[in-house]
Design a protein around this motif. Structure first.
Motif, PDB file in Angstrom:
ATOM      1  N   ILE A 157      41.935  13.433  11.490  1.00 60.06           N
ATOM      2  CA  ILE A 157      41.936  11.676  12.361  1.00 60.06           C
ATOM      3  C   ILE A 157      41.730  10.624  11.576  1.00 60.06           C
ATOM      4  O   ILE A 157      43.332  10.240  11.559  1.00 60.06           O
ATOM      5  N   LEU A 158      40.984  10.329  10.209  1.00 60.56           N
ATOM      6  CA  LEU A 158      41.513   9.713   9.123  1.00 60.56           C
ATOM      7  C   LEU A 158      42.679   9.909   8.654  1.00 60.56           C
ATOM      8  O   LEU A 158      43.429   8.630   9.182  1.00 60.56           O
ATOM      9  N   HIS A 159      43.069  10.934   8.870  1.00 65.07           N
ATOM     10  CA  HIS A 159      44.689  11.083   7.643  1.00 65.07           C
ATOM     11  C   HIS A 159      45.583  10.126   8.668  1.00 65.07           C
ATOM     12  O   HIS A 159      46.865   9.539   8.603  1.00 65.07           O
ATOM     13  N   ASP A 160      45.876  10.126  10.476  1.00 61.81           N
ATOM     14  CA  ASP A 160      47.053  10.275  11.439  1.00 61.81           C
ATOM     15  C   ASP A 160      45.678   8.532  11.469  1.00 61.81           C
ATOM     16  O   ASP A 160      47.315   7.615  11.446  1.00 61.81           O
ATOM     17  N   MET A 161      44.906   7.936  11.293  1.00 62.73           N
ATOM     18  CA  MET A 161      44.470   6.183  11.599  1.00 62.73           C
ATOM     19  C   MET A 161      45.400   6.015   9.648  1.00 62.73           C
ATOM     20  O   MET A 161      45.679   5.250  10.343  1.00 62.73           O
ATOM     21  N   LEU A 162      45.174   6.234   8.324  1.00 66.93           N
ATOM     22  CA  LEU A 162      45.576   5.994   7.517  1.00 66.93           C
ATOM     23  C   LEU A 162      47.758   5.857   8.042  1.00 66.93           C
ATOM     24  O   LEU A 162      48.415   4.779   7.727  1.00 66.93           O
ATOM     25  N   ALA A 163      48.391   6.687   8.918  1.00 66.58           N
ATOM     26  CA  ALA A 163      49.974   6.847   8.778  1.00 66.58           C
ATOM     27  C   ALA A 163      49.888   5.724  10.026  1.00 66.58           C
ATOM     28  O   ALA A 163      51.157   5.460   9.498  1.00 66.58           O
ATOM     29  N   ASP A 164      49.388   5.749  10.915  1.00 69.80           N
ATOM     30  CA  ASP A 164      49.490   4.695  12.090  1.00 69.80           C
ATOM     31  C   ASP A 164      49.266   3.231  12.705  1.00 69.80           C
ATOM     32  O   ASP A 164      49.968   3.018  13.103  1.00 69.80           O
ATOM     33  N   GLY A 165      48.916   3.181  10.815  1.00 69.84           N
ATOM     34  CA  GLY A 165      48.703   1.169  10.929  1.00 69.84           C
ATOM     35  C   GLY A 165      46.969   1.313  11.364  1.00 69.84           C
ATOM     36  O   GLY A 165      47.190   0.141  11.471  1.00 69.84           O
ATOM     37  N   SER A 166      46.294   1.583  11.965  1.00 68.59           N
ATOM     38  CA  SER A 166      44.496   2.226  12.166  1.00 68.59           C
ATOM     39  C   SER A 166      44.017   0.491  10.662  1.00 68.59           C
ATOM     40  O   SER A 166      43.467   0.222  11.721  1.00 68.59           O
ATOM     41  N   PHE A 167      44.502   1.263  10.307  1.00 63.54           N
ATOM     42  CA  PHE A 167      43.553   0.301   9.188  1.00 63.54           C
ATOM     43  C   PHE A 167      43.861  -0.995   8.940  1.00 63.54           C
ATOM     44  O   PHE A 167      42.896  -2.383   8.727  1.00 63.54           O
ATOM     45  N   GLN A 168      44.984  -1.323   8.643  1.00 62.73           N
ATOM     46  CA  GLN A 168      45.468  -3.091   8.644  1.00 62.73           C
ATOM     47  C   GLN A 168      45.832  -3.604  10.123  1.00 62.73           C
ATOM     48  O   GLN A 168      45.469  -4.705   9.987  1.00 62.73           O
TER      49      GLN A 168
END
Length: 505
Positions: free
Chosen positions: A431-442
């Motif tokens: 899920i962390l990798h998904d969040m890095l990919a889907d822009g959640s951090f930004q």
């Protein structure tokens, strides 16, 4: 003589059973001034200090049974009894008598009652002024709950006893574990480090280090998170620390070993643990006991779905620290973490690379194996074993998203797939990798950085290569279940030479 793993301070314990306390002998001289608060009817510790070191002890207690016990008693020459209590105010407060007639300890009354007795109390500064002291070297408190207000009152001023001992009364007299956590965090902020903790976890002792008492005061603020029913209270955050999550005895045993390594290499860094065995985790500075609601979530989302390795995602937002480094239980800290914490001062979230790189699945097995190590780091593969974050509104929003996505993605046909991605399961790392990919951090406004696994997340298949390439000494965090099995036999420096790892050399 004992050596405590938390600050490696040598201490000795004196006094009769149930009235015994530690002291650091090298700091004791005939000129040492000791305040012993909460005399009750036992001064065995005080008498031992006088006999051993020739120091002077002032004993304080205003309650009726102690006054009767002290009346006409012949005290040692260097002991002076003072019939006044210690509190966060000057004046009088009500004390409730003990519920059992054979007990002697009165406790500050939380509400008016017919049996309460009014007694004189003073703040520490006032007591010192009345006795002509401009310093005290040792302060020991067994004051039935008043320690919480007294600690915060002392730390708001300039008095810093070199050694401070207190019995904490959480789960008694309406005090909670959170009251103890708040007091401990305040002590850490002020430059105190613990050198002793009793088996019950109530009696604790601290030594003051003025070098650590130079942090600027933090503004008291509560940051509200928009679009969520939650808030982050920054006032209660300690400065820097490490957190562990351990469910069950094997995990807790590994966490203890990791904690021991943390104490050796970073003796001033506090540690918190979230565990189902809080009574067996007294070595840690902060112990989180799960609530009924939390236990329900643990059963529903982790135990029943075979996802215990992902437990951390439920509780990351509850870290007691302003700057948090998360470590899996099967880690070993072999170097200072200063650079990691410095990275957290510049970034909201700090990731590390995966501890092993190229993986494959052996035929007939559902577990991954390490095939090769062509490179020691990768730029797009991150680990949930070692990472860090700082307490902020942005980070709290991200951690909230991490948990809610975990709940959503582990539902439906994924519910019974377990924790491992290669078997079709869902875990916190995927899920962390998904969040890095889907822009959640930004979207959360979280600034992130990455630290290399060569230094901060070295898996066992990396160890021979690290040694061969001269990188072993610079490695700060090791990560492998193999550590617990091997370290007692070969020591830290012998780990790269384990025979079963030579295929990776």
């Amino acid at each position: 003589m004992g050596v405590n793993i938390e600050t490696t301070q040598e201490y000795a314990v004196y006094g009769s059973p149930n009235c015994d306390w530690p002291i650091i002998p090298r700091l004791m001289t005939p000129e040492t001034i000791v305040y012993s608060v909460g005399v009750g009817a036992n001064i065995s510790w005080d008498e031992a200090l006088i006999e051993k070191f020739g120091c002077r002890v002032w004993g304080f207690d205003p309650t009726p049974k102690t006054l009767r016990w002290a009346h006409g008693r012949a005290f040692p020459e260097n002991f002076k009894f003072v019939p006044v209590g210690l509190a966060e105010i000057d004046g009088e407060i009500n004390f409730d008598p003990p519920k059992c007639d054979t007990h002697i300890s009165f406790s500050p009354s939380s509400e008016a009652s017919d049996t309460a007795i009014s007694c004189k109390v003073n703040r520490l500064e006032s007591l010192m002024r009345s006795l002509g002291h401009d310093r005290i070297d040792v302060l020991k408190m067994d004051i039935e709950g008043s320690e919480y207000g007294v600690i915060h009152d002392i730390l708001s001023g300039n008095i810093r006893p070199t050694q401070l001992m207190a019995e904490f009364h959480h789960d008694m007299y309406s005090y909670k574990m959170s009251d103890t956590h708040s007091a401990l965090m305040a002590l850490y902020e002020a430059g105190y480090r613990r050198f002793y903790k009793s088996g019950s976890g109530r009696e604790q002792a601290f030594i003051y280090d003025e070098k650590l008492d130079n942090r600027p005061a933090k503004a008291a603020e509560t940051v509200e998170i928009s679009n969520q029913n939650t808030s982050v209270d920054i006032r209660n955050a300690a400065d820097k620390g490490v957190i562990y999550f351990a469910f069950g005895k094997p995990a807790l045993d590994e966490a203890r070993l990791s904690l021991s390594s943390l104490r050796k290499s970073n003796p001033t860094v506090p540690a918190a643990i979230f565990t189902d065995m809080p009574e067996a985790a007294h070595e840690f500075d902060f112990v989180h006991s799960f609530t009924e609601t939390e236990n329900f979530d643990i059963e529903r989302y982790f135990i029943s779905t075979n996802r215990m390795p992902s437990l951390k995602v439920r509780f990351l937002r509850a870290s007691p620290f302003q700057y948090t480094i998360h470590l899996d239980c099967d880690t070993y800290v072999k170097g200072p973490l200063d650079d990691f914490f410095l990275e957290l001062e510049e970034n909201d979230f700090v990731l590390t690379n995966m501890p092993e790189l190229e993986q494959g699945v052996v035929e007939g097995s559902d577990r991954p194996v390490h095939k090769s190590l062509k490179n020691l780091t990768r730029s797009s593969s991150y680990s949930c074993a070692v990472f860090g974050y700082r307490k902020s509104a942005e980070t709290d929003a991200l951690l909230h998203t991490w948990w809610t996505q975990f709940v959503e993605k582990t539902a439906g046909d994924k519910r019974d797939k377990g924790n491992w991605g290669h078997t079709g399961g869902v875990n916190e790392q995927g899920i962390l990798h998904d969040m890095l990919a889907d822009g959640s951090f930004q979207r959360a406004g979280v600034k992130r950085s990455v630290l290399p696994n060569t230094q901060y997340n070295a898996g066992m298949s990396m160890w021979p290569r690290l040694k061969a390439e001269g990188l072993w000494q610079d490695c700060r965090i090791l990560h492998s279940h193999k550590i617990k099995q091997a370290i007692g036999k070969v020591g830290v420096d012998g780990l790269p030479d384990l025979p079963e790892l030579q295929k990776f050399a």
